[in-house]
Design an enzyme around this catalytic site. Structure first.
Site, mmCIF file in Angstrom:
data_model
loop_
_atom_site.group_PDB
_atom_site.id
_atom_site.type_symbol
_atom_site.label_atom_id
_atom_site.label_comp_id
_atom_site.label_asym_id
_atom_site.label_seq_id
_atom_site.Cartn_x
_atom_site.Cartn_y
_atom_site.Cartn_z
ATOM 1 N N ARG A 33 4.825 13.778 3.977
ATOM 2 C CA ARG A 33 3.749 14.335 4.807
ATOM 3 C C ARG A 33 4.230 14.523 6.236
ATOM 4 O O ARG A 33 4.838 13.633 6.824
ATOM 5 C CB ARG A 33 2.543 13.378 4.784
ATOM 6 C CG ARG A 33 1.401 13.810 5.654
ATOM 7 C CD ARG A 33 0.538 14.844 4.940
ATOM 8 N NE ARG A 33 -0.696 15.031 5.664
ATOM 9 C CZ ARG A 33 -0.952 16.112 6.417
ATOM 10 N NH1 ARG A 33 -0.074 17.080 6.523
ATOM 11 N NH2 ARG A 33 -2.096 16.202 7.052
ATOM 12 N N ARG A 76 3.955 -30.774 -9.724
ATOM 13 C CA ARG A 76 2.591 -30.279 -9.574
ATOM 14 C C ARG A 76 2.613 -29.135 -8.570
ATOM 15 O O ARG A 76 3.119 -29.260 -7.462
ATOM 16 C CB ARG A 76 1.708 -31.424 -9.072
ATOM 17 C CG ARG A 76 0.247 -31.114 -9.077
ATOM 18 C CD ARG A 76 -0.556 -32.424 -8.886
ATOM 19 N NE ARG A 76 -1.963 -32.129 -8.810
ATOM 20 C CZ ARG A 76 -2.603 -31.868 -7.675
ATOM 21 N NH1 ARG A 76 -1.970 -31.896 -6.525
ATOM 22 N NH2 ARG A 76 -3.894 -31.607 -7.685
ATOM 23 N N GLN A 101 -5.203 4.673 3.664
ATOM 24 C CA GLN A 101 -5.264 5.120 5.060
ATOM 25 C C GLN A 101 -4.087 6.037 5.394
ATOM 26 O O GLN A 101 -4.258 7.070 6.037
ATOM 27 C CB GLN A 101 -5.271 3.898 5.984
ATOM 28 C CG GLN A 101 -5.485 4.222 7.437
ATOM 29 C CD GLN A 101 -6.912 4.630 7.738
ATOM 30 O OE1 GLN A 101 -7.831 4.290 7.004
ATOM 31 N NE2 GLN A 101 -7.100 5.376 8.795
ATOM 32 N N PHE A 103 -2.378 7.835 3.337
ATOM 33 C CA PHE A 103 -2.552 9.086 2.599
ATOM 34 C C PHE A 103 -3.646 9.952 3.206
ATOM 35 O O PHE A 103 -3.755 11.133 2.874
ATOM 36 C CB PHE A 103 -2.892 8.791 1.135
ATOM 37 C CG PHE A 103 -1.704 8.627 0.235
ATOM 38 C CD1 PHE A 103 -1.434 9.558 -0.755
ATOM 39 C CD2 PHE A 103 -0.866 7.527 0.358
ATOM 40 C CE1 PHE A 103 -0.347 9.408 -1.607
ATOM 41 C CE2 PHE A 103 0.218 7.360 -0.491
ATOM 42 C CZ PHE A 103 0.483 8.304 -1.472
ATOM 43 N N GLU A 128 -9.513 -15.806 -12.152
ATOM 44 C CA GLU A 128 -8.687 -17.011 -11.994
ATOM 45 C C GLU A 128 -9.082 -17.785 -10.739
ATOM 46 O O GLU A 128 -8.268 -18.498 -10.166
ATOM 47 C CB GLU A 128 -7.187 -16.688 -11.971
ATOM 48 C CG GLU A 128 -6.626 -16.256 -13.299
ATOM 49 C CD GLU A 128 -6.692 -17.329 -14.372
ATOM 50 O OE1 GLU A 128 -6.432 -18.510 -14.089
ATOM 51 O OE2 GLU A 128 -7.015 -16.977 -15.510
#
Length: 147
Positions: A33, A76, A101, A103, A128
């Site tokens: 662009r 853990r 934005q 684009f 999740e």
């Protein structure tokens, strides 16, 4: 919680894929662009947006990898699993939004992939464990280090 310690890094990894795709699509588009006779990546505002998108992707990746490494080593990983899942969701959503934005009007056009990326990114903030639940877990895990 052990089940989530295994699945949240996976969700974080999926969000990484979306964050990366948004970054890649926005970067490629910024080369194609042109405005004012030059590719838009040469405009400082676009340059900064791409830099922030790259930072979010890389930082999310580190958190997800850390949670995976801890899990693989039998440690853990609740803290890093939640950080990776949460920040991955943030990165995916913000990167998708920034890609739209960059684009401009084309960002809402179904002929370009970023429109779908923005719709798809939202789920990472919900399943999740919502973003708010991840913050509760991260806060609890952090505070437990001081008790």
């Amino acid at each position: 919680m052990k089940c989530f310690d295994k699945t949240r890094p996976t969700v974080g990894a999926m969000s990484l894929g979306l964050a990366r795709r948004a970054l890649d699509e926005a970067t490629k588009y910024s080369f194609e662009r042109k405005t004012m006779g030059k590719p838009i990546f040469k405009h400082q505002a676009i340059h900064f947006m791409l830099a922030e998108m790259a930072m979010r992707y890389e930082l999310s990746k580190l958190a997800v990898w850390r949670s995976c490494a801890d899990y693989d080593e039998g440690r853990r990983n609740t803290y890093y699993a939640s950080i990776g899942k949460l920040y991955g969701a943030i990165a995916a959503n913000k990167n998708a939004s920034d890609a739209v934005q960059i684009f401009g009007g084309n960002g809402y056009n179904k002929e370009y992939p970023v429109e779908k990326l923005m719709r798809d990114a939202k789920i990472f903030q919900i399943y999740e464990g919502t973003d708010q639940i991840q913050k509760l877990i991260i806060g609890r895990e952090h505070l437990m280090k001081y008790l």
